[in-house]
Design a protein around this motif. Structure first.
Motif, mmCIF file in Angstrom:
data_model
loop_
_atom_site.group_PDB
_atom_site.id
_atom_site.type_symbol
_atom_site.label_atom_id
_atom_site.label_comp_id
_atom_site.label_asym_id
_atom_site.label_seq_id
_atom_site.Cartn_x
_atom_site.Cartn_y
_atom_site.Cartn_z
ATOM 1 N N LYS A 185 0.837 -1.202 0.000
ATOM 2 C CA LYS A 185 0.000 0.000 0.000
ATOM 3 C C LYS A 185 0.869 1.249 0.000
ATOM 4 N N ALA A 186 0.396 2.295 -0.653
ATOM 5 C CA ALA A 186 1.045 3.606 -0.633
ATOM 6 C C ALA A 186 0.038 4.636 -0.148
ATOM 7 N N LYS A 187 0.509 5.581 0.668
ATOM 8 C CA LYS A 187 -0.371 6.604 1.236
ATOM 9 C C LYS A 187 0.331 7.956 1.190
ATOM 10 N N MET A 188 -0.397 8.985 0.757
ATOM 11 C CA MET A 188 0.154 10.338 0.665
ATOM 12 C C MET A 188 -0.804 11.322 1.335
ATOM 13 N N ASN A 189 -0.277 12.161 2.209
ATOM 14 C CA ASN A 189 -1.085 13.196 2.828
ATOM 15 C C ASN A 189 -1.183 14.400 1.888
ATOM 16 N N LEU A 190 -2.431 14.849 1.647
ATOM 17 C CA LEU A 190 -2.662 15.987 0.755
ATOM 18 C C LEU A 190 -2.966 17.271 1.495
ATOM 19 N N GLU A 191 -3.564 17.159 2.685
ATOM 20 C CA GLU A 191 -3.898 18.329 3.495
ATOM 21 C C GLU A 191 -3.615 17.992 4.957
ATOM 22 N N PRO A 192 -2.651 18.679 5.600
ATOM 23 C CA PRO A 192 -2.301 18.372 6.994
ATOM 24 C C PRO A 192 -3.484 18.570 7.932
ATOM 25 N N THR A 193 -3.478 17.830 9.023
ATOM 26 C CA THR A 193 -4.536 17.966 10.023
ATOM 27 C C THR A 193 -4.172 19.053 11.022
ATOM 28 N N GLY A 194 -5.167 19.507 11.770
ATOM 29 C CA GLY A 194 -4.968 20.499 12.817
ATOM 30 C C GLY A 194 -6.233 20.631 13.629
ATOM 31 N N VAL A 195 -6.138 21.228 14.796
ATOM 32 C CA VAL A 195 -7.315 21.406 15.641
ATOM 33 C C VAL A 195 -8.313 22.314 14.928
ATOM 34 N N GLY A 196 -9.548 21.840 14.792
ATOM 35 C CA GLY A 196 -10.572 22.589 14.093
ATOM 36 C C GLY A 196 -10.405 22.608 12.591
ATOM 37 N N LYS A 197 -9.602 21.692 12.072
ATOM 38 C CA LYS A 197 -9.299 21.686 10.645
ATOM 39 C C LYS A 197 -9.389 20.258 10.118
ATOM 40 N N LEU A 198 -9.954 20.103 8.924
ATOM 41 C CA LEU A 198 -10.066 18.793 8.295
ATOM 42 C C LEU A 198 -8.853 18.547 7.408
ATOM 43 N N GLY A 199 -8.131 17.473 7.697
ATOM 44 C CA GLY A 199 -7.024 17.049 6.852
ATOM 45 C C GLY A 199 -7.371 15.744 6.165
ATOM 46 N N PHE A 200 -6.744 15.489 5.012
ATOM 47 C CA PHE A 200 -7.061 14.250 4.319
ATOM 48 C C PHE A 200 -5.869 13.744 3.524
ATOM 49 N N SER A 201 -5.924 12.450 3.211
ATOM 50 C CA SER A 201 -4.888 11.771 2.449
ATOM 51 C C SER A 201 -5.535 10.929 1.364
ATOM 52 N N ILE A 202 -4.710 10.272 0.574
ATOM 53 C CA ILE A 202 -5.179 9.288 -0.385
ATOM 54 C C ILE A 202 -4.268 8.078 -0.291
ATOM 55 N N SER A 203 -4.855 6.893 -0.366
ATOM 56 C CA SER A 203 -4.062 5.674 -0.291
ATOM 57 C C SER A 203 -4.634 4.635 -1.236
ATOM 58 N N GLY A 204 -3.807 3.677 -1.605
ATOM 59 C CA GLY A 204 -4.259 2.621 -2.496
ATOM 60 C C GLY A 204 -3.290 1.468 -2.512
ATOM 61 N N PHE A 247 -7.753 -1.805 -4.000
ATOM 62 C CA PHE A 247 -8.513 -0.864 -3.177
ATOM 63 C C PHE A 247 -7.907 0.533 -3.232
ATOM 64 N N ALA A 248 -8.758 1.527 -2.979
ATOM 65 C CA ALA A 248 -8.329 2.924 -2.853
ATOM 66 C C ALA A 248 -9.187 3.571 -1.774
ATOM 67 N N THR A 249 -8.566 4.411 -0.954
ATOM 68 C CA THR A 249 -9.259 5.005 0.183
ATOM 69 C C THR A 249 -8.858 6.458 0.345
ATOM 70 N N ILE A 250 -9.808 7.292 0.790
ATOM 71 C CA ILE A 250 -9.510 8.657 1.213
ATOM 72 C C ILE A 250 -9.726 8.734 2.723
ATOM 73 N N PRO A 251 -8.649 8.747 3.518
ATOM 74 C CA PRO A 251 -8.785 8.935 4.961
ATOM 75 C C PRO A 251 -8.800 10.429 5.287
ATOM 76 N N ALA A 252 -9.764 10.841 6.110
ATOM 77 C CA ALA A 252 -9.868 12.233 6.548
ATOM 78 C C ALA A 252 -9.885 12.272 8.075
ATOM 79 N N THR A 253 -9.282 13.312 8.637
ATOM 80 C CA THR A 253 -9.219 13.462 10.096
ATOM 81 C C THR A 253 -9.599 14.879 10.480
ATOM 82 N N PHE A 254 -10.504 14.994 11.444
ATOM 83 C CA PHE A 254 -10.864 16.286 12.023
ATOM 84 C C PHE A 254 -10.520 16.245 13.506
ATOM 85 N N ARG A 255 -9.595 17.113 13.926
ATOM 86 C CA ARG A 255 -9.162 17.164 15.319
ATOM 87 C C ARG A 255 -10.076 18.099 16.106
ATOM 88 N N LEU A 256 -10.787 17.534 17.077
ATOM 89 C CA LEU A 256 -11.648 18.336 17.936
ATOM 90 C C LEU A 256 -10.817 19.138 18.924
#
Length: 255
Positions: A99-118, A133-142
């Motif tokens: 699998k390979a995964k690349m972060n496209l938008e860094p995460t932060g408090v109150g900010k949505l970050g996301f990556s792409i992997s496959g 398979f291919a996935t978009i993981p997103a993280t929102f830090r409360l």
């Protein structure tokens, strides 16, 4: 520079060798299935491993070495090779999943970050490509100690030639300096002759991480591979930080 290249080279060899011992497709983040958007620092490596036992006697042993590289100085990429020796319905199998995964938008408090992997999953004995398979993981830090992870993606099961929409939602809470609680639900939507394959899957567990190098997970799950059984998982992660890099908590302040 030579030391860094040597460490990355050795880790890459370990990834390749581990890939020929076993594998089953899964998200990153250790034995948890819902992936976070973050990746580690360039030059860092880790080995995640876990053992799982189910109430229906199914069993698996997993190793997932990975390293973060940036060969073209564009975007860091996390490369992993998950290997799995599994018993299901009395039959043993050995698979591996690069699998390979690349972060496209860094995460932060109150900010949505996301990556792409496959990636894909292969039978180690026959070399048959079982899934893609291919996935978009997103993280929102409360807050700096809580986050929500969201996953959406696509899975092609080539053994039955069917396509699925994959999904996941998870919540992480670092409630002490060394303990983190995770709860998650995930699965795949589509047509299947086996009802449990498309039913939601559930896991919850606690991670003990006394330092930056080592952590251990104890997890309870239900239907985690689509077999409608209860599971207990014991996992560990060993990390090798990037040379001259700062610990993750000092770089981000987040869990």
């Amino acid at each position: 520079m030579g030391i860094r290249a040597g460490r990355i080279g050795l880790a890459a060899i370990a990834v390749i060798l581990a890939g020929f011992s076993a594998g089953a497709a899964r998200a990153a983040n250790g034995a948890y299935a819902v992936d976070a958007a973050d990746i580690s620092e360039t030059g860092s490596c880790k080995v995640e491993s876990w053992m799982q036992a189910a109430t229906n006697t199914d069993f698996s042993m997993v190793a997932n070495p990975s390293c973060v590289v940036d060969p073209f100085k564009l975007k860091p990429v996390e490369l992993s090779m998950l290997s799995n020796e599994a018993r299901s319905g009395g039959d043993w199998s050995t698979t591996f999943a690069p699998k390979a995964k690349m972060n496209l938008e860094p995460t932060g408090v109150g900010k949505l970050g996301f990556s792409i992997s496959g990636g894909g999953q292969f039978d180690a004995l026959t070399g048959q490509n079982q899934t893609v398979f291919a996935t978009i993981p997103a993280t929102f830090r409360l807050t700096e100690v809580t986050r929500i992870n969201l996953n959406g993606g696509w899975l092609w099961d080539r053994t039955v030639d069917r396509h699925y929409f994959t999904y996941g939602i998870g919540f992480d809470w670092k409630f002490t300096d060394t303990l983190q609680w995770t709860i998650e639900a995930y699965g795949q939507a589509g047509q299947s002759d086996i009802p449990s394959v498309v039913r939601p899957r559930f896991q919850t567990g606690v991670r003990y991480r006394p330092n930056e190098i080592f952590s251990v997970d104890l997890i309870y799950g239900h239907n985690i591979t689509g077999e409608n059984a209860n599971w207990i998982t014991l996992g560990t992660t060993i990390r090798w930080p990037a040379p001259e890099g700062r610990p993750a908590r000092e770089r981000t302040g987040h869990l």
